[in-house]
Design a protein around this motif. Structure first.
Motif, PDB file in Angstrom:
ATOM      1  N   MET A 184       0.766  -1.079   0.124  1.00 20.52           N
ATOM      2  CA  MET A 184      -0.055  -0.371  -0.268  1.00 20.52           C
ATOM      3  C   MET A 184       1.185   1.294   0.830  1.00 20.52           C
ATOM      4  O   MET A 184       1.523   1.433   0.925  1.00 20.52           O
ATOM      5  CB  MET A 184      -1.018  -0.487   1.868  1.00 20.52           C
ATOM      6  CG  MET A 184      -2.306   1.631   1.372  1.00 20.52           C
ATOM      7  SD  MET A 184      -2.702   0.994   2.667  1.00 20.52           S
ATOM      8  CE  MET A 184      -1.813   2.476   3.549  1.00 20.52           C
ATOM      9  N   ASN A 185       0.265   2.006  -1.329  1.00 20.17           N
ATOM     10  CA  ASN A 185       1.330   3.776  -0.616  1.00 20.17           C
ATOM     11  C   ASN A 185       0.357   4.453  -0.590  1.00 20.17           C
ATOM     12  O   ASN A 185      -0.947   4.708  -1.112  1.00 20.17           O
ATOM     13  CB  ASN A 185       2.168   4.132  -2.408  1.00 20.17           C
ATOM     14  CG  ASN A 185       2.566   2.626  -2.922  1.00 20.17           C
ATOM     15  OD1 ASN A 185       3.494   2.176  -2.398  1.00 20.17           O
ATOM     16  ND2 ASN A 185       3.032   2.381  -4.584  1.00 20.17           N
ATOM     17  N   THR A 186       1.464   5.611   0.224  1.00 17.80           N
ATOM     18  CA  THR A 186       0.815   5.991   0.977  1.00 17.80           C
ATOM     19  C   THR A 186       1.280   7.525   0.032  1.00 17.80           C
ATOM     20  O   THR A 186       2.874   7.235   0.446  1.00 17.80           O
ATOM     21  CB  THR A 186      -0.189   6.014   2.077  1.00 17.80           C
ATOM     22  OG1 THR A 186      -0.259   5.658   2.454  1.00 17.80           O
ATOM     23  CG2 THR A 186      -0.008   7.758   2.581  1.00 17.80           C
ATOM     24  N   VAL A 209       7.203   1.960   5.785  1.00 16.07           N
ATOM     25  CA  VAL A 209       6.943   2.706   6.706  1.00 16.07           C
ATOM     26  C   VAL A 209       5.943   1.522   7.567  1.00 16.07           C
ATOM     27  O   VAL A 209       5.499   0.710   7.560  1.00 16.07           O
ATOM     28  CB  VAL A 209       5.534   3.369   6.554  1.00 16.07           C
ATOM     29  CG1 VAL A 209       4.433   4.190   7.243  1.00 16.07           C
ATOM     30  CG2 VAL A 209       6.323   4.635   5.152  1.00 16.07           C
ATOM     31  N   LYS A 210       5.666   1.875   9.063  1.00 16.46           N
ATOM     32  CA  LYS A 210       5.413   0.958   9.349  1.00 16.46           C
ATOM     33  C   LYS A 210       4.467   1.494  10.549  1.00 16.46           C
ATOM     34  O   LYS A 210       4.595   2.902  11.175  1.00 16.46           O
ATOM     35  CB  LYS A 210       6.347   0.115  10.523  1.00 16.46           C
ATOM     36  CG  LYS A 210       7.205  -0.393  10.448  1.00 16.46           C
ATOM     37  CD  LYS A 210       8.752  -1.539  11.126  1.00 16.46           C
ATOM     38  CE  LYS A 210       9.445  -1.715  10.265  1.00 16.46           C
ATOM     39  NZ  LYS A 210      10.087  -2.733  12.130  1.00 16.46           N
ATOM     40  N   ALA A 212      -3.131   4.078  14.103  1.00 16.87           N
ATOM     41  CA  ALA A 212      -2.482   4.983  12.008  1.00 16.87           C
ATOM     42  C   ALA A 212      -3.642   4.044  11.486  1.00 16.87           C
ATOM     43  O   ALA A 212      -4.379   4.162  10.868  1.00 16.87           O
ATOM     44  CB  ALA A 212      -1.480   4.971  12.184  1.00 16.87           C
ATOM     45  N   ARG A 213      -3.818   2.405  12.012  1.00 16.65           N
ATOM     46  CA  ARG A 213      -4.438   1.342  11.194  1.00 16.65           C
ATOM     47  C   ARG A 213      -6.658   2.100  11.443  1.00 16.65           C
ATOM     48  O   ARG A 213      -6.743   2.026  10.866  1.00 16.65           O
ATOM     49  CB  ARG A 213      -3.942   0.238  11.225  1.00 16.65           C
ATOM     50  CG  ARG A 213      -2.606  -0.234  10.667  1.00 16.65           C
ATOM     51  CD  ARG A 213      -2.460  -1.543  11.010  1.00 16.65           C
ATOM     52  NE  ARG A 213      -1.174  -2.266  10.754  1.00 16.65           N
ATOM     53  CZ  ARG A 213      -0.384  -2.376  12.043  1.00 16.65           C
ATOM     54  NH1 ARG A 213      -0.425  -2.096  13.349  1.00 16.65           N
ATOM     55  NH2 ARG A 213       0.831  -1.919  12.109  1.00 16.65           N
ATOM     56  N   ALA A 214      -6.553   2.388  12.649  1.00 14.55           N
ATOM     57  CA  ALA A 214      -8.078   2.306  12.959  1.00 14.55           C
ATOM     58  C   ALA A 214      -8.385   3.298  11.866  1.00 14.55           C
ATOM     59  O   ALA A 214      -9.563   3.612  11.177  1.00 14.55           O
ATOM     60  CB  ALA A 214      -7.337   2.775  14.506  1.00 14.55           C
ATOM     61  N   LEU A 215      -7.693   4.991  12.415  1.00 18.06           N
ATOM     62  CA  LEU A 215      -7.707   5.786  11.397  1.00 18.06           C
ATOM     63  C   LEU A 215      -8.078   5.542  10.410  1.00 18.06           C
ATOM     64  O   LEU A 215      -8.581   6.486   9.478  1.00 18.06           O
ATOM     65  CB  LEU A 215      -6.401   6.813  12.106  1.00 18.06           C
ATOM     66  CG  LEU A 215      -7.279   8.405  10.813  1.00 18.06           C
ATOM     67  CD1 LEU A 215      -7.945   8.672  12.030  1.00 18.06           C
ATOM     68  CD2 LEU A 215      -5.588   9.184  11.081  1.00 18.06           C
TER      69      LEU A 215
END
Length: 102
Positions: free
Chosen positions: A1-3, A45-46, A51-54
């Motif tokens: 996944m890229n952000t 990136v970890k 952050a995952r929940a957001l």
């Protein structure tokens, strides 16, 4: 996944200036290309659990009723949105009771 990370309107920092000496710049170029070939960058990136929940909350599968949001936006813009203070008060009391019982 890229952000993709944008500057969010902040000014960009100037890039470092390079030397006009051609021998120095060619030496720098050969050094940087040999370093790049020797060890590829280890970018990773970890994400924390928060952050995952957001990220999950902001995904398209979120439980937000977009049609209802648009309806409220339109009625606010038109000045026809009706606020029910009794419903707001009842919900606040309900939340207070839930917090007080824990």
């Amino acid at each position: 996944m890229n952000t993709t990370i944008s500057s969010n309107g902040l000014p960009q920092l100037p890039l470092p200036t390079t030397s006009t000496d051609s021998s120095a710049s060619s030496q720098t170029a050969s050094t940087s290309s040999s370093n790049a070939a020797a060890s590829p960058p280890d970018d990773s990136v970890k994400l924390t659990d928060s952050a995952r929940a957001l990220q999950q909350a902001s995904s398209t599968d979120s439980p937000v009723d977009t049609a209802r949001v648009e309806q409220i936006k339109n009625s606010l813009a038109a000045g026809t949105y009706q606020v029910n203070p009794n419903a707001i008060a009842d919900r606040l009391v309900s939340i207070e009771n839930q917090i007080g019982n824990k």
